[in-house]
Design a protein around this motif. Structure first.
Motif, short mmCIF file in Angstrom:
data_model
loop_
_atom_site.label_atom_id
_atom_site.label_comp_id
_atom_site.label_asym_id
_atom_site.label_seq_id
_atom_site.Cartn_x
_atom_site.Cartn_y
_atom_site.Cartn_z
N CYS A 51 0.84 -1.21 0.00
CA CYS A 51 0.00 0.00 0.00
C CYS A 51 0.87 1.25 0.00
O CYS A 51 1.83 1.35 0.76
CB CYS A 51 -0.90 -0.01 1.23
N ASP A 52 0.53 2.23 -0.85
CA ASP A 52 1.33 3.47 -0.92
C ASP A 52 0.73 4.59 -0.08
O ASP A 52 1.22 5.73 -0.11
CB ASP A 52 1.55 3.92 -2.37
N VAL A 53 -0.33 4.30 0.68
CA VAL A 53 -0.88 5.28 1.63
C VAL A 53 -1.14 4.61 2.98
O VAL A 53 -2.24 4.67 3.53
CB VAL A 53 -2.15 5.98 1.10
N LYS A 54 -0.12 3.96 3.51
CA LYS A 54 -0.26 3.28 4.81
C LYS A 54 -0.67 4.25 5.92
O LYS A 54 -1.26 3.85 6.91
CB LYS A 54 1.03 2.56 5.19
N GLU A 55 -0.33 5.54 5.74
CA GLU A 55 -0.71 6.54 6.75
C GLU A 55 -2.24 6.70 6.83
O GLU A 55 -2.75 7.33 7.76
CB GLU A 55 -0.04 7.88 6.46
N SER A 56 -2.94 6.12 5.88
CA SER A 56 -4.42 6.19 5.92
C SER A 56 -5.02 5.12 6.83
O SER A 56 -6.20 5.19 7.16
CB SER A 56 -4.99 6.03 4.51
N TRP A 57 -4.24 4.12 7.22
CA TRP A 57 -4.81 2.95 7.87
C TRP A 57 -5.47 3.26 9.21
O TRP A 57 -6.52 2.73 9.53
CB TRP A 57 -3.73 1.88 8.08
N ASN A 58 -4.82 4.09 10.01
CA ASN A 58 -5.32 4.37 11.36
C ASN A 58 -6.28 5.56 11.31
O ASN A 58 -5.86 6.71 11.21
CB ASN A 58 -4.15 4.66 12.30
N ALA A 59 -7.56 5.28 11.42
CA ALA A 59 -8.57 6.33 11.33
C ALA A 59 -8.43 7.36 12.44
O ALA A 59 -8.80 8.53 12.26
CB ALA A 59 -9.97 5.72 11.36
N GLU A 60 -7.87 6.95 13.57
CA GLU A 60 -7.75 7.87 14.71
C GLU A 60 -6.79 9.02 14.44
O GLU A 60 -6.81 10.03 15.14
CB GLU A 60 -7.31 7.09 15.95
#
Length: 210
Positions: A51-60
């Protein structure tokens, strides 16, 4: 920790964990080359290693934002709005799409399909992942199937997914960016031998735009 009031708004889709929003050129799939406003919603538990947007994973990490503000911003820029993530179907998309439609927007979604379909969509791009397969509602309603090719086995997975998706879905194979030199020639050969498929490239990365 969200307050009870905000959590209730998130639960019903009146607020969403907005990661980013931007106006750009669609880089992948059927609508490649067309202008669109992207709304990236935080939160994803599918966990693709590439995934190239792993920073999106944590909704918090992404503060709940009222959908009225999201719709107002989107409507300033483009007739076409693409909702992506993360995995947007983790959230109730009904209110967001309703308000976008009230503003006469064409509304697209890019999804792994791992959650049941909510929202009213003009275009559904299904990009399935092996570790959390799509729900039947997304298979039944997808307008395009876009399978990411990371290794040779992914061609087998692509055919399995093509069997499950509805007959009207347009089929795309797209090389994973870090493997594009290796996989693109294989995809070209595969599509020439199996012309029901089309080639998709991440043209926005070649153009160096979001």
């Amino acid at each position: 920790m969200l307050s009870k009031e905000i959590q209730l708004e998130v639960n019903k889709g009146a607020m969403l964990p907005l990661m980013e929003e931007f106006y750009t050129i669609q880089g992948e799939g059927f609508h490649t080359g067309t202008a669109a406003y992207f709304i990236r919603i935080g939160g994803c538990d599918v966990g693709c290693h590439w995934c190239d947007v792993k920073e999106s994973w944590n909704a918090e990490l992404h503060p709940p934002t009222g959908i009225d503000l999201i719709v107002t911003n989107a409507s300033k820029y483009s007739e076409t709005v693409v909702v992506t993530g993360g995995e947007p179907l983790m959230w109730d998309m009904n209110l967001l799409t309703q308000k976008l439609k009230e503003n006469n927007r064409k509304v697209h979604i890019e999804t792994s399909g791992a959650y049941p379909l909510t929202g009213t969509w003009d275009w559904i791009c299904l990009s399935p992942k092996k570790n959390k397969l799509p729900t039947q509602t997304v298979y039944d309603n997808a307008h395009e199937l876009k399978v990411i090719i990371y290794n040779k086995h992914d061609f087998i997975f692509a055919e399995e997914q093509a069997e499950k998706v509805n007959d009207n879905a347009i089929l795309f194979l797209q090389p994973e960016w870090s493997k594009k030199e290796e996989m693109t020639p294989l995809i070209v050969d595969y599509v020439m031998n199996n012309p029901k498929w089309r080639v998709s490239l991440q043209t926005h990365k070649y153009l160096n735009i979001p």
